[in-house]
Design an enzyme around this catalytic site. Structure first.
Site, PDB file in Angstrom:
ATOM      1  N   ASP A  14      11.026  44.812  22.521  1.00 57.81           N
ATOM      2  CA  ASP A  14      10.537  43.934  21.459  1.00 57.81           C
ATOM      3  C   ASP A  14       9.751  42.741  22.000  1.00 57.81           C
ATOM      4  OD1 ASP A  14      12.038  45.596  19.698  1.00 57.81           O
ATOM      5  OD2 ASP A  14      13.820  44.403  20.095  1.00 57.81           O
ATOM      6  N   GLU A 174       8.959  46.931   9.986  1.00 56.72           N
ATOM      7  CA  GLU A 174       9.563  45.825  10.741  1.00 56.72           C
ATOM      8  C   GLU A 174       8.512  45.164  11.610  1.00 56.72           C
ATOM      9  OE1 GLU A 174      12.615  47.719  13.037  1.00 56.72           O
ATOM     10  OE2 GLU A 174      11.237  49.134  13.957  1.00 56.72           O
TER      11      GLU A 174
END
Length: 495
Positions: A14, A174
């Site tokens: 991420d 997301e």
């Protein structure tokens, strides 16, 4: 010049990036590990140096008894008016928050909570306003990318949360990030789940709140459906512009253990992919929308050399930057020297979602040789290849009523088995683990002789078997009340 992917190896998922003057800064997820949210810096986008963590105090993050792959989810790192901000989620408590610092090499603030749900929060600043985004549901329960304005000093919402985009139809929308580029507002996102169907999508609009029009050729970047291709799971990206005006995307991906063997255990890593804007204002990414293991580019000067670290030792790593603990450590159980580590065991084991005496470093490549000298008087201590509390391989010295043994123990779900144990006549031994893409082999060296205990397949420590979002840690651990263990001559050498 030619650079290889990933540019940051091992479980650093991420990624979020920002640029300040001529330096790039990168933050990644940390989940149940502490300190939280590792930070890196770079001058050229391909060589990244660890510089610390955002969450270094136990008061900043609740990790007590957090299950593996809980805790700290995807961060966003931003710089505004001389201050760094990092916003993230504690997924276990379902709380979005941010911290800030005026010195990225120093301490960060206490958390400031934001009353908006979802995960993967993002911050965007413009004209004195701070926009906060996450995936989730708005104040009426409508799902998508949700946005509100906040008071950046307090975190209080100044506007209702409302959906600004619902993606392209892929599951698990997301990772929103908002940018203003050449008069347009670009909203980057990820869809498909952080697995083999992962992809980067985006939309653009005339204002920070939209309305947003999806890029007609979405996904802009994905490696889905590339059979026989090592790099998979490409998604969750963040854009950055270099000093030459070129655009890049830092994003996650993972390397499966073989071209046709769809398992991965190193975790999700950081990849770099070039981005190109067209005359119509839409941008493309990568090689026909895919990420390569190697890119040839004239965007990075030829004199730049990609340096790859080939070994980790106690001497060439830093305890507070390269190593990490499981959840919230008891500091009295750890004693550090430049070339030696002393661990004090407790009755908390690696099988518990708790705080065993453990310190780990990420496995960064498939082919490696891990060695360490271990000694103890009682209890158990050694090396663990740790995916989570239910999936780890332990190679250790154990003291029992009959003397000392070296054990190879495999923990795969509900199956916990000591595969082999050999008696040794000393309280110390050299433990050796040889790693290939498909297997680990365990060898103990005693009195100049090597004894092979066995092998174990890497796939049983993979995300496909264990689930979750992490990767294998090379952990040093001690277990048992009264156990005092010493570790020396640690080395993980990569082929």
């Amino acid at each position: 010049m030619r650079f290889n992917n990933p540019v940051v190896k091992g479980m650093y998922p991420d990624p979020s990036v920002c640029k300040v003057k001529d330096t790039y800064y990168l933050a990644c997820s940390s989940f149940q590990y502490f300190p939280g949210v590792p930070l890196f810096e770079s001058k050229d986008l391909i060589n990244w140096k660890p510089i610390g963590h955002c969450l270094t105090r136990q008061s900043q993050i609740q990790l007590d008894k957090v299950n593996s792959s809980g805790g700290v989810f995807a961060p966003t790192l931003r710089y505004h008016n001389g201050r760094f901000y990092m916003t993230t989620t504690n997924d276990t408590t379902r709380q979005n928050f941010y911290v800030w610092t005026d010195d990225i090499y120093g301490e960060w603030s206490d958390p400031i909570n934001v009353d908006q749900g979802g995960i993967d929060p993002d911050l965007y600043f413009e004209d004195g306003k701070a926009y906060f985004m996450s995936n989730g549901a708005d104040d009426h329960g409508r799902g998508g990318i949700v946005q509100c304005q906040i008071d950046i000093e307090t975190g209080c919402k100044l506007t209702p949360s409302r959906v600004i985009w619902q993606g392209t139809g892929g599951r698990y929308l997301e990772a929103p990030h908002l940018y203003k580029i050449n008069g347009w507002y670009y909203l980057l996102a990820a869809e498909g789940g952080t697995e083999y169907g992962h992809m980067v999508t985006y939309a653009r609009g005339p204002s920070p709140g939209g309305p947003f029009e999806a890029y007609p050729l979405n996904p802009v970047l994905t490696n889905r459906n590339l059979g026989g291709y090592e790099i998979q799971g490409v998604g969750h990206g963040d854009l950055v512009q270099d000093n030459g005006g070129n655009w890049w995307m830092l994003h996650l991906g993972f390397r499966q253990i073989g071209r046709w063997f769809a398992y991965h255990h190193l975790g999700r890593e950081v990849f770099l992919t070039p981005v190109t804007f067209g005359e119509n204002g839409w941008f493309t990414a990568g090689d026909n929308g895919t990420t390569l293991s190697c890119f040839e580019t004239d965007r990075i000067p030829e004199e730049v050399v990609q340096n790859e670290k080939k070994s980790d030792t106690f001497e060439n790593t830093e305890w507070d930057k390269d190593w990490c603990y499981l959840r919230l450590p008891r500091s009295g159980n750890y004693s550090f020297e430049r070339n030696r580590l002393t661990l004090k065991g407790t009755e908390i084991s690696l099988d518990q979602a708790d705080t065993p005496t453990f310190i780990g470093i990420r496995q960064r490549d498939f082919n490696a040789v891990i060695t360490c000298d271990v000694s103890l008087e009682s209890g158990e201590a050694g090396i663990t290849l740790y995916m989570d509390e239910n999936h780890h391989y332990d190679f250790a010295i154990r003291k029992d009523e009959n003397g000392y043994k070296v054990i190879e123990r495999l923990n795969i779900g509900d199956i916990k088995s000591i595969e082999k144990a050999v008696d040794i006549h000393h309280s110390c031994a050299s433990l050796i683990i040889r790693s290939t893409p498909n297997a680990y082999s365990f060898v103990v060296q005693v009195d100049g002789k090597e004894i092979h205990l066995g092998t174990a397949q890497t796939k049983y420590l993979s995300s496909e078997v264990a689930g979750g979002f992490t990767g294998v840690m090379i952990g040093l651990y001690a277990y048992g009340e009264g156990c005092l263990a010493e570790f020396s001559n640690f080395k993980c050498e990569y082929a």
